[in-house]
Scaffold this motif. Structure first.
Motif, PDB file in Angstrom:
ATOM      1  N   HIS A  83     -11.993   0.346   9.872  1.00  0.00           N
ATOM      2  CA  HIS A  83     -12.426  -1.008   9.511  1.00  0.00           C
ATOM      3  C   HIS A  83     -11.780  -2.009  10.464  1.00  0.00           C
ATOM      4  O   HIS A  83     -10.861  -1.658  11.199  1.00  0.00           O
ATOM      5  N   PHE A 123      -1.817 -10.610   5.897  1.00  0.00           N
ATOM      6  CA  PHE A 123      -2.993 -11.104   6.631  1.00  0.00           C
ATOM      7  C   PHE A 123      -2.961 -12.620   6.687  1.00  0.00           C
ATOM      8  O   PHE A 123      -2.899 -13.285   5.645  1.00  0.00           O
ATOM      9  N   TYR A 160       0.329   5.607   0.531  1.00  0.00           N
ATOM     10  CA  TYR A 160      -0.563   6.692   0.951  1.00  0.00           C
ATOM     11  C   TYR A 160       0.090   8.035   0.641  1.00  0.00           C
ATOM     12  O   TYR A 160       1.124   8.371   1.239  1.00  0.00           O
ATOM     13  N   ILE A 218       0.822  -1.215   0.000  1.00  0.00           N
ATOM     14  CA  ILE A 218       0.000   0.000   0.000  1.00  0.00           C
ATOM     15  C   ILE A 218       0.856   1.266   0.000  1.00  0.00           C
ATOM     16  O   ILE A 218       1.915   1.315   0.631  1.00  0.00           O
ATOM     17  N   ASP A 271      -9.990  -6.008  10.332  1.00  0.00           N
ATOM     18  CA  ASP A 271      -9.446  -6.951   9.357  1.00  0.00           C
ATOM     19  C   ASP A 271     -10.274  -8.237   9.401  1.00  0.00           C
ATOM     20  O   ASP A 271     -10.986  -8.490  10.362  1.00  0.00           O
ATOM     21  N   VAL A 329       1.442  -5.869  10.351  1.00  0.00           N
ATOM     22  CA  VAL A 329       1.568  -4.591   9.652  1.00  0.00           C
ATOM     23  C   VAL A 329       3.026  -4.133   9.688  1.00  0.00           C
ATOM     24  O   VAL A 329       3.587  -3.911  10.761  1.00  0.00           O
ATOM     25  N   ALA A 362       1.048  -4.936   4.379  1.00  0.00           N
ATOM     26  CA  ALA A 362       0.250  -5.628   5.393  1.00  0.00           C
ATOM     27  C   ALA A 362       0.045  -7.076   4.963  1.00  0.00           C
ATOM     28  O   ALA A 362      -0.444  -7.348   3.866  1.00  0.00           O
TER      29      ALA A 362
HETATM   30  O1  LIG Z   1      -1.339   1.148   6.526  1.00  0.00           O
HETATM   31  C1  LIG Z   1      -1.519   0.639   7.619  1.00  0.00           C
HETATM   32  O2  LIG Z   1      -0.803   0.922   8.599  1.00  0.00           O
HETATM   33  C2  LIG Z   1      -2.637  -0.364   7.875  1.00  0.00           C
HETATM   34  C3  LIG Z   1      -3.343  -0.861   6.640  1.00  0.00           C
HETATM   35  C4  LIG Z   1      -4.578  -1.627   6.968  1.00  0.00           C
HETATM   36  O3  LIG Z   1      -5.154  -1.474   8.004  1.00  0.00           O
HETATM   37  C5  LIG Z   1      -5.127  -2.633   6.020  1.00  0.00           C
HETATM   38  O4  LIG Z   1      -4.702  -2.679   4.857  1.00  0.00           O
HETATM   39  O5  LIG Z   1      -5.980  -3.419   6.423  1.00  0.00           O
END
Ligand SMILES: O=C(O)CCC(=O)C(=O)O
Ligand SMILES: N=C(N)NCCCC[C@H](N)C(=O)O
Ligand SMILES: [Fe+2]
Length: 292
Positions: free
Chosen positions: A174, A248, A153, A151, A176, A183, A246
């Motif tokens: 949200h 999971f 930002y 990701i 997970d 993370v 991230a």
């Molecule tokens: O960018 C982050 O620190 C968390 C990202 C996140 O919460 C997610 O992708 O589910």
């Protein structure tokens, strides 16, 4: 190791994932997002790719509001027909960029190490819940489904109306979806926030070489609420672009998840969480997460 009821933080010492690899995955992520849009869109995420690939800023939505992030989503691969109708939506191969070179090999090595680490953490959690270390093996998570979100930002730009943090929600509040999340966030930028029991948002600042570990919806159900799937969000109010990888760790794709007997006993059989099939939960999220 520092443990709070809201989030677990596994410090560098002892988790076994080399700090050099933790940093390499973030550095190569930054390099990918630095590429021009035409390059990134070559691996575009669509329903036809099993929701695997690149999504531009604002394409992912949370509770109806576009998230100010771009990402590559990857999932454990599902062969055609493997889970019948349940698996159809997520069938497909991951779309790895050819540029920067070595991206795929690095991320796959990272996924393997995160999977091993998560399995070990789940053994500890199983013991802590009063079970055998192997509660989360076999039909529950012996064939753990995994997700990787790579990701980026954007920081706050110079434009006046974008200087307000409320106009720059990197990812809306949200929880997970699965068991737990590792993370790996950028050093030096505090952007991840977690909601505590009093409803306040508290920062989870980066500590180099460590992971912030979130609990997901399936672990909340298994533990009959002894563990909460923590609400969190991302607000990057720094001027700098922030990256995060991230990982999971989820149950088996077709796991039917319900509270463990050992947890029901400990919670006085009071709280009840319904049964959920993880794959259905994931599909319901993924199919509503995008405006394309
Ligand atoms: O960018 C982050 O620190 C968390 C990202 C996140 O919460 C997610 O992708 O589910
Ligand atoms: N696989 C996970 N956990 N992905 C997290 C993404 C969270 C944002 C998503 N739009 C949502 O509303 O869930
Ligand atoms: Fe999250």
């Amino acid at each position: 190791m520092f443990i709070s009821s809201l989030l677990l933080r596994f410090e560098q010492k002892g988790h076994g994932i080399p700090e050099s690899l933790i940093n390499d995955v973030k550095n190569i992520t930054q390099k990918f997002f630095d590429l021009p849009y035409e390059e990134k869109i070559k691996i575009k995420l669509t329903p036809a790719t099993g929701y695997r690939g690149y999504q531009r800023i604002g394409e992912n939505i949370t509770k109806g509001i576009p998230d100010m992030h771009e990402a590559i989503d990857c999932y454990k691969e599902i062969q055609e027909g493997m889970y019948g109708a349940l698996g159809k939506t997520m069938e497909g191969c991951n779309q790895w960029p050819l540029n920067p070179p070595n991206f795929r090999a690095l991320m796959e090595e990272y996924v393997n190490l995160c999977t091993d680490l998560s399995r070990k953490i789940m053994r500890g959690i199983a013991l802590a819940l009063g079970g055998s270390p192997f509660e989360f093996e076999g039909v529950r998570a012996g064939d753990a489904f995994w997700v990787l979100r790579i990701i980026g930002y954007p920081g706050l730009s110079g434009a006046k109306d974008q200087k307000k943090p409320e106009n720059n929600i990197g990812c809306g509040a949200h929880t997970d979806y699965g068991l737990l999340t590792l993370v790996n966030q950028d050093d030096d930028i505090t952007a991840l926030e977690v909601r505590n029991m009093s409803g306040e948002w508290i920062s989870a600042p980066p500590i180099p070489g460590t992971f912030v570990c979130n609990i997901g919806d399936m672990l909340k159900i298994y533990s009959n609420g002894l563990y909460e799937s923590t609400l969190h969000r991302v607000v990057n109010s720094s001027p700098k672009y922030r990256v995060c990888v991230a990982y999971f760790y989820e149950t088996n794709f077709d796991a039917a998840v319900e509270p463990l007997d050992i947890c029901k006993q400990r919670t006085g059989e009071t709280k009840q969480f319904g049964r959920a099939v993880y794959g259905e939960h994931l599909v319901s999220k993924v199919t509503t997460n995008f405006v394309m």
